[in-house]
Motif scaffolding. Structure first.
Motif, short mmCIF file in Angstrom:
data_model
loop_
_atom_site.label_atom_id
_atom_site.label_comp_id
_atom_site.label_asym_id
_atom_site.label_seq_id
_atom_site.Cartn_x
_atom_site.Cartn_y
_atom_site.Cartn_z
N GLN A 144 -4.39 -8.04 -11.42
CA GLN A 144 -4.85 -9.78 -11.76
C GLN A 144 -6.14 -8.81 -12.18
O GLN A 144 -6.52 -9.64 -12.72
N ASN A 145 -6.38 -7.63 -12.45
CA ASN A 145 -7.60 -6.73 -12.90
C ASN A 145 -7.10 -5.21 -13.00
O ASN A 145 -6.67 -4.65 -11.83
N ILE A 146 -7.93 -4.67 -13.51
CA ILE A 146 -7.56 -3.63 -13.96
C ILE A 146 -8.83 -2.31 -14.55
O ILE A 146 -9.01 -3.02 -15.57
N THR A 147 -8.93 -1.51 -14.02
CA THR A 147 -9.91 -0.14 -14.33
C THR A 147 -8.90 0.25 -15.73
O THR A 147 -8.83 1.00 -14.31
N VAL A 148 -9.85 0.79 -16.45
CA VAL A 148 -8.91 2.06 -17.63
C VAL A 148 -9.71 3.10 -16.74
O VAL A 148 -11.07 3.33 -16.74
N PRO A 149 -9.00 4.04 -16.33
CA PRO A 149 -9.89 5.62 -16.40
C PRO A 149 -10.25 6.14 -16.85
O PRO A 149 -10.52 6.52 -17.64
N ALA A 150 -12.01 6.56 -17.17
CA ALA A 150 -13.01 6.86 -17.23
C ALA A 150 -13.16 8.39 -16.93
O ALA A 150 -13.89 7.78 -15.93
N LYS B 265 4.39 -10.52 -4.82
CA LYS B 265 5.98 -11.00 -4.94
C LYS B 265 6.83 -10.66 -4.46
O LYS B 265 6.76 -9.60 -3.88
N LYS B 266 7.77 -11.31 -4.09
CA LYS B 266 8.78 -11.49 -3.21
C LYS B 266 9.71 -10.40 -3.42
O LYS B 266 10.01 -10.43 -4.93
N ALA B 267 10.21 -9.34 -3.17
CA ALA B 267 11.57 -9.28 -3.33
C ALA B 267 12.60 -9.94 -3.93
O ALA B 267 12.56 -11.29 -3.57
N THR C 4 -4.22 -2.65 0.72
CA THR C 4 -4.48 -3.84 1.73
C THR C 4 -4.19 -4.82 1.33
O THR C 4 -5.42 -5.04 0.69
N PRO C 5 -2.54 -5.26 2.28
CA PRO C 5 -3.24 -6.91 2.24
C PRO C 5 -3.99 -7.70 2.89
O PRO C 5 -4.40 -7.44 3.35
N SER C 6 -3.79 -8.71 2.50
CA SER C 6 -5.11 -9.76 2.80
C SER C 6 -4.41 -11.66 1.85
O SER C 6 -4.27 -11.61 0.83
N SER C 7 -5.14 -12.13 2.73
CA SER C 7 -4.39 -13.74 2.94
C SER C 7 -5.63 -14.32 2.94
O SER C 7 -6.80 -14.48 4.14
N ALA C 8 -6.00 -15.28 2.88
CA ALA C 8 -7.31 -16.17 2.89
C ALA C 8 -6.72 -17.80 2.76
O ALA C 8 -5.29 -18.21 2.86
N ASN D 46 -5.50 -21.74 2.04
CA ASN D 46 -5.23 -21.72 0.48
C ASN D 46 -5.42 -20.79 -0.63
O ASN D 46 -6.67 -21.36 -1.25
N ALA D 47 -5.03 -19.77 -0.55
CA ALA D 47 -5.02 -19.01 -1.43
C ALA D 47 -3.88 -18.13 -1.50
O ALA D 47 -3.36 -18.33 -0.21
N ALA D 48 -3.31 -17.32 -2.91
CA ALA D 48 -2.27 -16.76 -3.11
C ALA D 48 -2.72 -15.30 -1.79
O ALA D 48 -3.56 -14.80 -1.39
#
Length: 145
Positions: free
Chosen positions: A29-35, A70-72, A119-123, A125-127
Motif C-alpha cells: 500500500q505504501n513504500i518509501t525509497v531508502p535514502a 493476499k491468500k496463497a 506484524t499482521p493486523s486486523s480491524a 470492517n477492514a482488510a
C-alpha cells in the motif's frame, strides 16, 4: 504535472546467482525509497573560527511499509512473496529488494536488507494487513532505464 504512484513496485529477489530474479510483492500500500543519510564528524580545532565538519559513512536506515495480505494460490496461508517476508524474520540474513518507479521516472532502487518484523493486523470492517519493517545494509543503487 503530478503523477499517480500506481505501478510502483516493491520486489523481492530470489537469491539466485549469477542473475537474481526479482518478483513483485503483492498488496503493497505504501513504500518509501531508502535514502542514504551521511553521518557528520566535527573536526573543529583551535585554529577554527567556526565549527567544521567532514562527511562520514552513509546509512539508509530502516523503514516500514504496509501491505494487504493476499491468500496463497493454493491451500492456506499468505501469497508466496508475503509468506517469504514473514519467514525471513529472525533469520538474520540479507535479502535483496528493488523499488521500481513507473514511467516516466523508470527508476529502480536496489538494496539489501534484513526483515526486522512482519506484524499482521486486523480491524473492524477492514482488510487484514501486515506492517513490515526492513533494515537496509550497505549501499542503495539507483538505475534509470
Amino acid at each position: 504535472m503530478a503523477l499517480l504512484s500506481k505501478g510502483t513496485l516493491l520486489k523481492l529477489g530470489d537469491g539466485s546467482t549469477p542473475t537474481e530474479v526479482f518478483t513483485a510483492i503483492p498488496g503493497v500500500q505504501n513504500i518509501t525509497v531508502p535514502a542514504v543519510v551521511l553521518d557528520d564528524h566535527e573536526v573543529t580545532d583551535l585554529d577554527s573560527t567556526a565549527k567544521e565538519y567532514i562527511a562520514g559513512l552513509g546509512d539508509a536506515g530502516e523503514f516500514s511499509f504496509q501491505l494487504v495480505l493476499k491468500k496463497a494460490a493454493a491451500g492456506n496461508g499468505y501469497h508466496a512473496q508475503q509468506a517469504a517476508l514473514e519467514s525471513y524474520v529472525g533469520d538474520g540474513e540479507l535479502h535483496n529488494f528493488q523499488v521500481v518507479l513507473p514511467a516516466p521516472f523508470s527508476t529502480t532502487y536496489e538494496f539489501a536488507a534484513f526483515v526486522k518484523s512482519f506484524t499482521p493486523s486486523s480491524a473492524t470492517n477492514a482488510a487484514i494487513t501486515a506492517t513490515v519493517t526492513l533494515r537496509v545494509s550497505g549501499d542503495v543503487t539507483k538505475t534509470v532505464a
